[in-house]
Design a protein around this motif. Structure first.
Motif, PDB file in Angstrom:
ATOM      1  N   GLY A 131      52.130 -15.083 112.992  1.00 29.51           N
ATOM      2  CA  GLY A 131      52.045 -15.223 111.539  1.00 29.51           C
ATOM      3  C   GLY A 131      52.012 -13.857 110.880  1.00 29.51           C
ATOM      4  O   GLY A 131      52.434 -12.851 111.473  1.00 29.51           O
ATOM      5  N   TRP A 132      51.483 -13.825 109.660  1.00 30.48           N
ATOM      6  CA  TRP A 132      51.424 -12.584 108.894  1.00 30.48           C
ATOM      7  C   TRP A 132      49.974 -12.248 108.578  1.00 30.48           C
ATOM      8  O   TRP A 132      49.142 -13.141 108.339  1.00 30.48           O
ATOM      9  CB  TRP A 132      52.167 -12.723 107.565  1.00 30.48           C
ATOM     10  CG  TRP A 132      53.622 -13.015 107.679  1.00 30.48           C
ATOM     11  CD1 TRP A 132      54.662 -12.119 107.751  1.00 30.48           C
ATOM     12  CD2 TRP A 132      54.231 -14.315 107.717  1.00 30.48           C
ATOM     13  NE1 TRP A 132      55.858 -12.773 107.828  1.00 30.48           N
ATOM     14  CE2 TRP A 132      55.629 -14.116 107.804  1.00 30.48           C
ATOM     15  CE3 TRP A 132      53.736 -15.615 107.686  1.00 30.48           C
ATOM     16  CZ2 TRP A 132      56.523 -15.177 107.869  1.00 30.48           C
ATOM     17  CZ3 TRP A 132      54.619 -16.674 107.749  1.00 30.48           C
ATOM     18  CH2 TRP A 132      55.999 -16.453 107.844  1.00 30.48           C
ATOM     19  N   GLU A 141      50.676 -12.078 101.864  1.00 36.03           N
ATOM     20  CA  GLU A 141      51.014 -11.570 103.183  1.00 36.03           C
ATOM     21  C   GLU A 141      51.786 -10.261 103.095  1.00 36.03           C
ATOM     22  O   GLU A 141      52.421  -9.958 102.090  1.00 36.03           O
ATOM     23  CB  GLU A 141      51.826 -12.605 103.966  1.00 36.03           C
ATOM     24  CG  GLU A 141      53.178 -12.939 103.395  1.00 36.03           C
ATOM     25  CD  GLU A 141      53.131 -14.036 102.355  1.00 36.03           C
ATOM     26  OE1 GLU A 141      54.195 -14.411 101.843  1.00 36.03           O
ATOM     27  OE2 GLU A 141      52.019 -14.519 102.032  1.00 36.03           O
ATOM     28  N   ILE A 145      56.159 -10.710 111.045  1.00 36.23           N
ATOM     29  CA  ILE A 145      55.431 -11.683 111.851  1.00 36.23           C
ATOM     30  C   ILE A 145      54.894 -10.994 113.100  1.00 36.23           C
ATOM     31  O   ILE A 145      55.593 -10.221 113.759  1.00 36.23           O
ATOM     32  CB  ILE A 145      56.349 -12.853 112.233  1.00 36.23           C
ATOM     33  CG1 ILE A 145      56.716 -13.665 110.982  1.00 36.23           C
ATOM     34  CG2 ILE A 145      55.690 -13.756 113.258  1.00 36.23           C
ATOM     35  CD1 ILE A 145      57.675 -14.794 111.254  1.00 36.23           C
ATOM     36  N   LYS A 595      48.149 -15.598 107.616  1.00 39.01           N
ATOM     37  CA  LYS A 595      48.887 -16.812 107.287  1.00 39.01           C
ATOM     38  C   LYS A 595      49.752 -17.182 108.486  1.00 39.01           C
ATOM     39  O   LYS A 595      50.466 -16.356 109.049  1.00 39.01           O
ATOM     40  CB  LYS A 595      49.745 -16.615 106.043  1.00 39.01           C
ATOM     41  CG  LYS A 595      50.466 -17.879 105.594  1.00 39.01           C
ATOM     42  CD  LYS A 595      51.002 -17.759 104.176  1.00 39.01           C
ATOM     43  CE  LYS A 595      49.900 -17.886 103.147  1.00 39.01           C
ATOM     44  NZ  LYS A 595      50.424 -17.981 101.768  1.00 39.01           N
ATOM     45  N   ALA A 597      52.728 -18.833 110.667  1.00 41.37           N
ATOM     46  CA  ALA A 597      54.166 -19.033 110.510  1.00 41.37           C
ATOM     47  C   ALA A 597      54.592 -20.321 111.201  1.00 41.37           C
ATOM     48  O   ALA A 597      54.022 -20.716 112.229  1.00 41.37           O
ATOM     49  CB  ALA A 597      54.933 -17.853 111.101  1.00 41.37           C
ATOM     50  N   THR A 626      62.359 -19.150 110.366  1.00 44.72           N
ATOM     51  CA  THR A 626      60.913 -18.986 110.217  1.00 44.72           C
ATOM     52  C   THR A 626      60.527 -18.823 108.753  1.00 44.72           C
ATOM     53  O   THR A 626      61.188 -18.113 107.995  1.00 44.72           O
ATOM     54  CB  THR A 626      60.442 -17.751 111.000  1.00 44.72           C
ATOM     55  OG1 THR A 626      60.906 -17.846 112.348  1.00 44.72           O
ATOM     56  CG2 THR A 626      58.924 -17.658 111.002  1.00 44.72           C
ATOM     57  N   ASN A 627      59.443 -19.477 108.378  1.00 36.77           N
ATOM     58  CA  ASN A 627      58.922 -19.359 107.015  1.00 36.77           C
ATOM     59  C   ASN A 627      57.487 -19.837 106.995  1.00 36.77           C
ATOM     60  O   ASN A 627      56.904 -20.167 108.047  1.00 36.77           O
ATOM     61  CB  ASN A 627      59.784 -20.159 106.033  1.00 36.77           C
ATOM     62  CG  ASN A 627      59.834 -19.498 104.658  1.00 36.77           C
ATOM     63  OD1 ASN A 627      58.826 -19.016 104.153  1.00 36.77           O
ATOM     64  ND2 ASN A 627      61.018 -19.464 104.061  1.00 36.77           N
ATOM     65  N   LYS A 628      56.935 -19.869 105.805  1.00 36.26           N
ATOM     66  CA  LYS A 628      55.553 -20.301 105.642  1.00 36.26           C
ATOM     67  C   LYS A 628      55.489 -21.828 105.522  1.00 36.26           C
ATOM     68  O   LYS A 628      56.435 -22.457 105.037  1.00 36.26           O
ATOM     69  CB  LYS A 628      54.943 -19.650 104.391  1.00 36.26           C
ATOM     70  CG  LYS A 628      54.825 -18.143 104.525  1.00 36.26           C
ATOM     71  CD  LYS A 628      54.317 -17.497 103.247  1.00 36.26           C
ATOM     72  CE  LYS A 628      55.419 -17.324 102.231  1.00 36.26           C
ATOM     73  NZ  LYS A 628      56.458 -16.381 102.654  1.00 36.26           N
TER      74      LYS A 628
END
Length: 685
Positions: A131-132, A141, A145, A595, A597, A626-628
């Motif tokens: 994640g971030w 963020e 990643i 956060k 991912a 990939t995203n939130k």
């Protein structure tokens, strides 16, 4: 040939039905596996043989194969848990995890995460969640990643920058003090700074220094008259480390001021504040780059500062890069041998007592480089009762002594210089200074009055609302004459600095200065805003929805609070639907940590099963997107929950029955072909 083909067709059906049954058995065996996605087998016919018929050329099939084993990526049911790091995805997407021993990235729907001994958030197999990292206060963020590893096991302290104290002050209260701040005196045995019979009400709020230590700040209130109240802000003298106040009998005194309420509504109309500066007062700097906030004093030798000294002035000479006393000025009488022992543009050392070794008694530091002829002026106050501004040693002449007389001090702030032996006289028509001339230290002061009242405008404000700085009120008329006199001393100090309305524009509140740590040149000082429920908008004081009042009921605290906090230890973790992971700490703070991912694929069925609830990307699946969580079609997260297998046992039993029937039918084909071949062989006999 046809019998052999029939045999092979039946054999293919037998073997591939067994393969399909293996898929079903794998589903059933993983019915309780977290995040497992069931598989489904589909069949396809295989090669065909061309044969001749009366109708022409026809094709006869040679059996079947397993066409595809696809996984069904529908959501499984959720099972609640008691672990905040148990996470379930509602919708599409996979958690992204990495192998700590390599750079391999994997994907999983199993959200049973926990922190390992290094603070990494890992799967049961030790793979680290990706994640971030985020800003602790905003949750925004930053960076790429990466592995999510918890490092903030404690919450750092934060110094208090605002205290809020909402009170009701009893409209029916009586004044208990002439000047509330004059009553300040530390009683170490009882831990009090003002005797309880000297004020109407007091309340305490906790403030924190930058290292997280707590300190009690006490606000005392006393009614002045009508709708006017005065207040004093104080702390424990032993905790007051301001250089210009520490080790004096005024240590702990922070600020004072007044509050005026509306006569009709009881709401706040206006307020004032004076900050207690200590031994050095009346500071001013002009003609250059520095402001008063840029000037810092440090006392090196308190023994050299035992007397009042007014109107010190030093000038900067750009050519020599030094400061020195203004040659056109005169040093205060009590410090006639003072010298600047050493200086440069931003540092000034002053020898106040004329020590032949020229050791500095007072140090001054400037934040900005000065310009030529920049001027700095200040006063030195006697550290004994340096906060007191009072009328003392009052002696009434024989014509006044028998008359009940009341003394009021309406504005103590104008008493900036101590003067003894001031005498006023009433001649039957007017009050005047004895000898007709005001004291030299208050040469502009005016005196007014008649037989029933005498008031002194000590600063000659010529303002009808501010002319009665000192008031003597007589129950009977003073007859007038040589014996109609009043003699008194003024105990003055310049240790109080008026906080201007301009200073309140930024935050809407007045600020007072504290220093609980005692850093050099005040570098550990903190300015604290004083919020009583009204803020200054540049023109007027505007009451908040919850504000201090003056109602006819007992004085009480309605609400109090302060920002700032002590250090705290991590007590819990929380995860919200968008993947933001926050830590809660024992000091009541919640800090965003990172956060999570999620990733998705154009063809999830192209993923390769790696075992251990893991998948890896292939060319068939395509690259990970990939995203939130909650963005670009990705699902959202649920904390305290795990996604279970999406296997439906009833469907698997039905599939098993179907496959069993198919298997038996294919076995029958083989046995039938076997009998037919036996018949063929028997024909030879």
């Amino acid at each position: 040939m046809s019998l052999n083909s029939s045999l092979y067709a039946g054999t293919s059906g037998l073997g591939n039905t067994g393969n399909a049954l293996q898929v079903t058995s794998n589903n059933i065996s993983n019915m309780n596996t977290i995040g497992f996605k069931k598989g489904t087998a589909s069949f396809a016919d295989t090669l065909y043989q061309t044969i001749g018929t009366n109708a022409g050329v026809s094709q006869v099939g040679l059996g079947m194969n397993v066409d595809n084993v696809a996984q069904v990526f529908t959501d499984g049911s959720l099972e609640t848990t008691s672990n905040a790091t148990d996470l379930a995805i509602g919708g599409d997407g996979f958690f992204v995890v990495s192998d700590p021993g390599s750079e391999e990235t994997y994907y999983t729907r199993a959200g049973n995460f926990s922190f390992n001994e290094s603070g990494a958030l890992v799967t049961s197999g030790g793979h680290i969640l990706q994640g971030w990292y985020v800003e602790g206060d905003t949750g925004e963020e930053y960076g790429a990643i990466t592995d999510l590893i918890l490092t903030a096991f404690s919450s750092p302290p934060d110094a208090t920058e605002e205290i809020t104290v909402i009170t009701n002050l009893d409209a029916d209260a009586e004044s208990k003090s002439m000047v509330l701040s004059n009553l300040f005196e530390y009683d170490e045995e009882n831990g009090t700074t003002v005797e309880s019979d000297g004020y109407e009400y007091q309340t305490v709020v906790t403030a924190y220094d930058s290292l997280g230590s707590s300190h009690e700040v006490t606000i005392y209130y006393d009614k002045k008259s009508g709708t006017d109240w005065e207040y004093v802000i104080a702390c424990d003298p032993n905790e007051d480390k301001r250089s210009l106040v520490a080790d004096t009998d005024s240590a702990g005194l922070l600020a004072r001021g007044s509050i005026t309420f509306s006569e009709s509504s009881g709401d706040i109309v206006s307020m004032t504040m004076e900050e207690f500066t200590g031994v050095i007062g009346n500071v001013d700097i002009s003609g250059g780059n520095n402001t008063i906030e840029d000037v810092h004093f440090e006392i090196e030798n308190f023994d050299a500062i035992q007397l009042d000294g007014y109107d010190f002035e030093i000038l900067y000479d750009e050519t020599s890069n030094t400061w020195d006393f203004d040659p056109a000025g005169t040093l205060p009488i009590n410090y006639g041998s003072a010298t600047v022992s050493e200086s440069n543009a931003t540092t000034i050392y002053i020898n106040l007592d004329g020590d032949p070794e020229n050791e500095p008694d007072l140090k001054i530091s400037l934040d900005q480089d000065p310009v030529d002829r920049e001027a700095l002026s200040f006063d030195v106050n006697n550290p004994t009762e340096l906060h007191v501004q009072d009328i003392q040693n009052v002696v009434y002449g024989t014509d006044v002594a028998d008359i009940e007389t009341t003394l009021y001090i309406n504005d103590a702030s104008v008493m900036t210089t101590s003067v003894a032996g001031i005498k006023i006289v009433y001649d039957g028509a007017d009050w005047d200074w004895d000898g007709g001339t005001a004291p030299s230290k208050y040469s502009s002061a005016k005196i007014y009055g008649d037989a029933t009242q005498c008031y002194i405008d000590l600063d000659n404000s010529n303002n009808d609302d501010d002319r009665k700085d000192i008031v003597f009120t007589f129950e009977e008329e003073v007859p007038g004459g040589l014996n109609s006199t009043i003699e008194f001393d003024i105990e003055g100090s310049t240790a109080w600095r008026t906080v201007t309305n301009d200073e309140a524009k930024d935050t809407g509140y007045y600020k007072f200065t504290t220093d609980f740590l005692g850093g050099e040149f005040g570098n550990t000082e903190t300015d604290i805003s004083f919020n009583i429920g009204a803020s200054y908008d540049g023109n007027n004081w505007i009451n908040d929805s919850l504000s201090s009042t003056q109602y006819a009921r007992s004085s009480s605290t309605t609400y109090q609070d302060s920002d700032g906090y002590a250090s705290g230890d991590l007590t819990g973790i929380g995860v919200i639907s968008d993947g933001l992971v926050s830590g809660t700490y024992s000091n009541g703070q919640e800090i965003a940590l990172f956060k999570i991912a999620l990733a998705d694929f154009n063809n999830p069925n192209g993923l390769k099963n790696e075992g251990g609830n893991l998948y890896s990307a292939t060319t068939d699946s395509g690259a990970a997107i990939t995203n939130k969580p909650g963005q670009n079609g990705l699902g959202t997260l649920s904390s305290y929950a795990l996604e279970m297998s999406n296997v439906d046992i009833s469907e698997e039993f039905v599939s098993m029955i179907e496959l069993q029937t198919a298997y038996e039918a294919n076995a029958k084909i083989i046995s039938t072909v076997d009998e037919m071949m036996t018949t063929v062989i028997g024909m030879k006999r």
